[in-house]
Design an enzyme around this catalytic site. Sequence first.
Site, PDB file in Angstrom:
ATOM      1  N   LYS A   1       0.513  -1.490  -0.302  1.00 41.30           N
ATOM      2  CA  LYS A   1       0.070  -0.121   0.071  1.00 41.30           C
ATOM      3  C   LYS A   1       0.933   1.175  -0.088  1.00 41.30           C
ATOM      4  O   LYS A   1       1.706   1.252   0.529  1.00 41.30           O
ATOM      5  CB  LYS A   1      -1.139  -0.390   0.921  1.00 41.30           C
ATOM      6  CG  LYS A   1      -2.040   1.041   1.445  1.00 41.30           C
ATOM      7  CD  LYS A   1      -2.709   0.639   2.490  1.00 41.30           C
ATOM      8  CE  LYS A   1      -4.512   1.421   2.458  1.00 41.30           C
ATOM      9  NZ  LYS A   1      -5.074   0.506   3.389  1.00 41.30           N
TER      10      LYS A   1
HETATM   11  C1  E4P Z   1      -8.395   1.398   3.817  1.00 38.21           C
HETATM   12  O1  E4P Z   1      -7.459   1.282   2.821  1.00 38.21           O
HETATM   13  C2  E4P Z   1      -8.187   2.817   4.669  1.00 38.21           C
HETATM   14  O2  E4P Z   1      -7.251   2.493   5.527  1.00 38.21           O
HETATM   15  C3  E4P Z   1      -9.456   3.024   5.738  1.00 38.21           C
HETATM   16  O3  E4P Z   1     -10.336   3.010   5.168  1.00 38.21           O
HETATM   17  C4  E4P Z   1      -9.052   4.297   5.884  1.00 38.21           C
HETATM   18  O4  E4P Z   1     -10.106   4.381   6.951  1.00 38.21           O
HETATM   19  P1  E4P Z   1     -11.145   5.703   7.448  1.00 38.21           P
HETATM   20  O5  E4P Z   1     -11.218   6.910   7.359  1.00 38.21           O
HETATM   21  O6  E4P Z   1     -11.935   5.507   9.073  1.00 38.21           O
HETATM   22  O7  E4P Z   1      -9.695   6.065   8.302  1.00 38.21           O
END
Ligand code: E4P
Length: 217
Positions: free
Chosen positions: A87
């Site tokens: 990622k």
């Molecule tokens: C996923 O890949 C993200 O890290 C995540 O969905 C972020 O979510 P949040 O806005 O609830 O922190």
Amino acid sequence: MKFFIDTANLAQIKEAKDLGILDGVTTNPSLMAKEGIKGQEAIYNHYKTICELVDGDISAEVISTDFAGIVEEGKKLAAIHPNIVVKVPMIKDGVKAIKWFTDNGIRTNCTLIFSAGQAILAAKAGAAYVSPFIGRIDDSGWEGTELIAQLAHIFTVQGYETEILAASIRNANHIIKCAELGADVVTSPLESILALLKHPLTDLGLAKFLEDAKKTA
Ligand code: E4P
């Protein structure tokens, strides 16, 4: 649409897996910190445990922000397990690194996507996934699901193979809208997945069926 769970919590990952609908897992440094996991060795071991638990793509996020650091870190993460997807944040060096990973057979998930332009760049660089953060867009006063609709249209017109991974999910309706608009994947907290199960008429209907069943015993 594939279902990923957005957590580093092993109990929640197991619960979603036991439901029989889990296709993968996404994590991020905040989710790791929430579980109290500290230090690179512990973090890498945690990723390994998740990979052994779930047979699907597992996103593991880099914390470097320069090209060389992202590549170095991404190689180490990818070496943990074949299902690891690196990622990478949507920054200039991140895009360069995504192209490098693409050319070297390492799959990536470009995270922190808030606009169609960012998603187009990540797709051009060969990201396996782009992660538009729809909940955070809603939080800032805009409509997050509009970005999913826009990306679904652009990716179809352009024939991009990159999958749209809707992230930052806040509720069950987000998941339903993402399915309606053509997201390839939704990554969601367990709570929002379980909320899909719920309808008061189901509970009332079941209670009545069970009550009537007593008359036929
Ligand atoms: C996923 O890949 C993200 O890290 C995540 O969905 C972020 O979510 P949040 O806005 O609830 O922190």
